[in-house]
Design an enzyme around this catalytic site. Structure first.
Site, PDB file in Angstrom:
ATOM      1  N   HIS A 202       0.825  -1.202   0.000  1.00 24.84           N
ATOM      2  CA  HIS A 202       0.000   0.000   0.000  1.00 24.84           C
ATOM      3  C   HIS A 202       0.859   1.250   0.000  1.00 24.84           C
ATOM      4  CE1 HIS A 202       0.774   0.881   4.282  1.00 24.84           C
ATOM      5  NE2 HIS A 202       0.628  -0.417   4.513  1.00 24.84           N
TER       6      HIS A 202
ATOM      7  N   CYS B 141       3.038  -4.699   6.911  1.00 24.98           N
ATOM      8  CA  CYS B 141       2.693  -4.474   5.513  1.00 24.98           C
ATOM      9  C   CYS B 141       3.877  -3.875   4.763  1.00 24.98           C
ATOM     10  CB  CYS B 141       1.484  -3.555   5.397  1.00 24.98           C
ATOM     11  SG  CYS B 141      -0.062  -4.321   5.960  1.00 24.98           S
TER      12      CYS B 141
END
Length: 229
Positions: A181, A197
């Site tokens: 992301h 992440c």
């Protein structure tokens, strides 16, 4: 002695092009920066402000990021098929495998602790623009004062930590809760900072997002350079 900032950055970028600032490479997946690199003017355009999105995306201050973590096409040796994303957390790079031994390379930020990081193979089962973000239960347990207020989720927007795009990793049909992301903190690219992440500069995640479809294979290497699940 005072060093002119533009001359310093230009020298650093030239050094990166010659391999002096190249990151670590595994034995299975090794990258070599091509000798010729875009000039800083092209990088300024590449990482300029974007005003065609639902929310404005500011220009990146390139002085905050090591030149080697800026997007570029490189020579890449791998057994993975073109279209695969290979993430090397140790080197802080994500590679989109291209044809003829090439790859598009992106600088990334990874988990702040080794145990937070996903390892092995997964597929992108979902893509989202300006995604909603909800912290995991483990995140809330670890840091309730920081994450508890977001237990019901945070809509997409400039304050959302997922940035303008998210690619959701699934394994065996199950959500791993790991994503590739964007980030509103571009200066953290190249560091161990996230809760696991893989974060990219907003302009880079938009670029990667448009290049990969749902079903894309993602391989996240271990610290030793392999993709053991």
């Amino acid at each position: 002695m005072t060093i002119d900032r533009r001359r310093f950055l230009g020298g650093a970028m030239a050094a990166a092009g010659s391999g002096l600032l190249a990151g670590c490479a595994s034995t299975q997946n090794a990258a070599l920066v091509q000798p010729l690199r875009p000039v800083s003017r092209e990088y300024a355009a590449m990482y300029g402000a974007i005003d065609t999105e639902p929310f404005p995306i500011p220009a990146v201050d390139l002085a905050e990021i090591e030149p080697r973590f800026l997007r570029r096409e490189v020579t890449f040796r791998t057994t993975e098929q073109p279209g695969t994303i290979v993430v090397d957390p140790a080197a802080r790079y994500a590679y989109l495998v291209l044809e003829r031994g090439r790859a598009m390379r992106y600088g990334v930020g990874v988990g702040k602790e080794e145990g937070f990081n996903f390892r092995g193979s997964a597929v992108i089962a979902r893509k989202a623009e300006w995604p909603r973000w909800t912290p995991t239960l483990n995140m809330i347990r670890r840091e309730p004062e920081r994450y508890g207020k977001y237990a019901q989720g945070l809509p997409g927007g400039p304050e959302n930590p997922l940035g303008p795009r998210a690619l959701y990793l699934y394994r065996d049909g199950q959500d791993t809760y790991y994503r590739l992301h964007g980030t509103d903190e571009p200066a953290t690219i190249g560091t161990m900072v996230s809760s696991g992440c893989i974060r990219l500069i907003n302009q880079d995640i938009i670029d990667l997002y448009r290049r990969v479809p749902v079903g894309t294979k993602v391989v996240v290497l271990s610290a030793g350079g392999d993709a053991t699940s």
